[in-house]
Design an enzyme around this catalytic site. Sequence first.
Site, PDB file in Angstrom:
ATOM      1  N   SER A  31       4.495   2.519   7.975  1.00  0.00           N
ATOM      2  CA  SER A  31       4.081   1.486   7.029  1.00  0.00           C
ATOM      3  C   SER A  31       5.245   1.045   6.152  1.00  0.00           C
ATOM      4  O   SER A  31       6.018   1.873   5.649  1.00  0.00           O
ATOM      5  CB  SER A  31       2.947   2.002   6.145  1.00  0.00           C
ATOM      6  OG  SER A  31       1.769   2.118   6.898  1.00  0.00           O
ATOM      7  N   ASP A  91       0.189  -7.686   1.479  1.00  0.00           N
ATOM      8  CA  ASP A  91       0.614  -6.285   1.506  1.00  0.00           C
ATOM      9  C   ASP A  91       2.145  -6.161   1.479  1.00  0.00           C
ATOM     10  O   ASP A  91       2.768  -5.685   2.422  1.00  0.00           O
ATOM     11  CB  ASP A  91       0.042  -5.610   2.754  1.00  0.00           C
ATOM     12  CG  ASP A  91       0.183  -4.098   2.725  1.00  0.00           C
ATOM     13  OD1 ASP A  91       0.518  -3.559   1.655  1.00  0.00           O
ATOM     14  OD2 ASP A  91      -0.025  -3.466   3.783  1.00  0.00           O
ATOM     15  N   HIS A 150       0.826  -1.222   0.000  1.00  0.00           N
ATOM     16  CA  HIS A 150       0.000   0.000   0.000  1.00  0.00           C
ATOM     17  C   HIS A 150       0.854   1.262   0.000  1.00  0.00           C
ATOM     18  O   HIS A 150       0.324   2.384  -0.108  1.00  0.00           O
ATOM     19  CB  HIS A 150      -0.987  -0.002   1.180  1.00  0.00           C
ATOM     20  CG  HIS A 150      -0.362   0.238   2.530  1.00  0.00           C
ATOM     21  ND1 HIS A 150      -0.028  -0.786   3.387  1.00  0.00           N
ATOM     22  CD2 HIS A 150      -0.031   1.393   3.164  1.00  0.00           C
ATOM     23  CE1 HIS A 150       0.474  -0.279   4.501  1.00  0.00           C
ATOM     24  NE2 HIS A 150       0.487   1.056   4.384  1.00  0.00           N
TER      25      HIS A 150
END
Length: 883
Positions: free
Chosen positions: A219, A122, A71
């Site tokens: 992230s 992911d 992402h």
Amino acid sequence: MLLIAVLPYDCHTRNWKDGFEGLVAPAYGQPALLREFAHIAAIGWTGTDGKINWACGGSLIWENFILTAAHCAANDEDVAPDVARMGDLNIYSDEDDEFPQQLRIVKIIRHQQHRYSAKYYDVALMQLEKNIIVHETVAPACLWLEDEVRFPKLFAAGWGKTGFGEDKTKILLKVDLTPMNNTECTRFYTSSERGLRNGLHAHHLCAGDEKMDTCPGDSGGPLHVKLLHNAKMTPFLVGVTSFGKPCGQANPGVYARVSSFVDWIIETLQQEGESASEYSFRPWSCALRYVHVREYEDDVVVSRSHNYETYNSDNAHLVSGDSPQRVEIMWDRSVGPLRENCSGTLIERDAVATLAECASHMGVRPTRVKLSNGNFINVSETIVHPQYNPAKGAYYNNIAILKLPFPVSVVPTCVWYNDSIPDPQFEVIGKGRADLTPYNRDERITIVDPRIIGISPRTTLQSNSECRLAEQYRALLGKGLQAEHICFQNKPFLVPDTCDQQLGAPIEREMWRFSRYFNYAYGMNLFGRDCGFGEPAVAVRFNAHKDWIESVLLPEVANQRTKNNATRSRDSVIFINPDLVLNDRCSYEGGVEGVCVLHDNCPGIRQRMENSDPVILCSKGSVVCCPQQAIKSPPSAIEKEFNECEQRYAHLRKQRQQRWNGFQPLKNRLPHVAEVGWEDGSQIQFQCIGYLISTRAVVTSASCLAPNEYLPNVVRIGGFQSAQFATDIAIIPIESTKYHPEFNMSTYENNIALLKLASPVQPTVTTFPGCLWQNTTHNPVEARILSGDGFHPIHPMYLRDCNARFAKPFTNPHITCMVPGVSGTREYCYPAGAPIIYRKFEDTNLFTEYLVNIYSHGRCNSTSLRIVHRIAMYIDWFKEVLA
């Protein structure tokens, strides 16, 4: 030296010749760089104003590829990141910009199953414009390939927000998190969660902390663990930061499990033209590839000051080398499948301790053992602890003894038979890859060494109450850890294949005893992984099984101890007769007549009490009824001379020290040594060596005198090895020569002769009697024997060890054997009658010399045992002859 065999509390005395000296390595230092975060990358988006928004993190896993979250492949405006920065802690300041490397991102490859609308798969790879320059501050991490995550703590890092509603941090921050299994994690993340229609997947990994967490901006960043090898710590990626709930509120975060994507990573790199392979990502391969730039383990770092560290390689946990006392246990090749991880510990020259579970394989007993010197020895008998019952607990009483048919040349370990372990650090014996252990001083490794070698890493004792074992071991410990168990652990986890502990091999420590080092074994490996690194391992404690070991190795001593204990359980009866006083006659039952004497004059009274025989006190407790044969008579003149030797000649020893310091080497001045001669007219032939034990007597060996046609008639004293000091020599006629009445020229029993001098020696600094060693049970360890070129070391042996080396057992307590403390192939011959002495030092050159033994005979090589006669056993005969 004890006359009977016992468990070796003083093993160092039995094997003193084979002790060794240690080495100390120097400390060194060098600049301390930012190695801890060398794999972490900040991923940014360059705006129209030229400023970079650092909004994601990642990890270098190849020299031009970063692993991050899928992402992170686009921001909210669907714009891809274009830059990555490594080697920088503060990405918003140029104050620490000495080492950063900032490169363009030229390609982003998301996992093909990732969807922006979901939270599965992911992961993504970002290709850089060129390879990074491998440096202490910038280097790829390795990948954790196993699905099992057994580390109690993992570490995450990033430049994300410091809390819910907080700003991003300007400094790279790290947090330590606790892994959580997915079943427990579903309490926080259910299928109703947006993007988690199918709930948590096997490729998800949860980790959290009550206070710390990863936050937005983290992230794609790493969830990693650092593993030890070569005294360095290599980061291994376990997870990639994926998603979570509002951070900082005790909610676990969810990470993409790296092990689930290793195949995809390798395939993708290959498709992009990289020479990546499964081999490249094996833990040992990756760890060695960048070992030269990794940070050192904490124990090696002695100090940190500003940007400089000093190190000491002696503090490294990992050390190569096997225990010389470890043996491999083997079965006949017809017994399959092959069993290879069973070892034992040589605790006697003819006995190996091992695990009870290693005493049988496929229902068959082991047939032989392989010693550390490469020799194979058959097993003559296998004895398993009678209370070992794997059905009721495989880890209790898990001990066995393998008996060997004859004593071996390998020196056995000294077993620690005390209740407490003297030092919390010791060595555990294992095996591992040869290239993962050696200490690395920032040197690039170009050639790998896959050999499996012995490893003896340092480990630390843990109390049994704090020993947090893995579940697979707790299940087999129904009663928990007991006193027979030793728990040990090291905090860092190891790179796989670095060390696998050898079951039944010793856990040991070198101890300094009598000027030498000896291996002492506390126990032997019972169970555990990675030699106790990361999670605890457990050993069997030898001391807990001392009585059983003794019953197997020394049944006669164990039986005698049982009898003695039974006897001692009966208290002796003490009678007080108020009518008796000092010097009164008294008696015991059975017609034993006695006299009331002071307690000190009746040494036999203690024996009566130990035998639980009745004891009569004469009015006062200090006056006892002493059997007449046990009354100590006043000492004779010769007895006083023997007993007062140390004090009587102390002034001469001090004068010798003052006179000869810087005047002549002490080894050349032998005031107690005599040469025994035969005078024939004007010629004197000196053929034997003796030792002056009194002003009136010299002791020597009977076997040196007996072959001569005539008895000797003179002794020469004071000038041995010192011809230039002829004025110091005294030649004294011999009045009489006495052979011991039980001397046997054929067997050399009682090979002692006493030469009574015609006139007493006048003590001077060059000529005075030596003292007699009067202890009948123990001999000093550091003894020396007179030879033509000075004194050689010689070492006492236990009677049991002597009997094991000779066909005919030693039954005469006057005789024992010793082993020369020399080595090599040359001959070491000693003359019959050569004195064996012990020097009790008061300072560097001032000592009292004791005659301990008289040499009898033996072969001249360095390993053969020599036969000697114990002076303490002949003192009563000396007194009788010289009275």
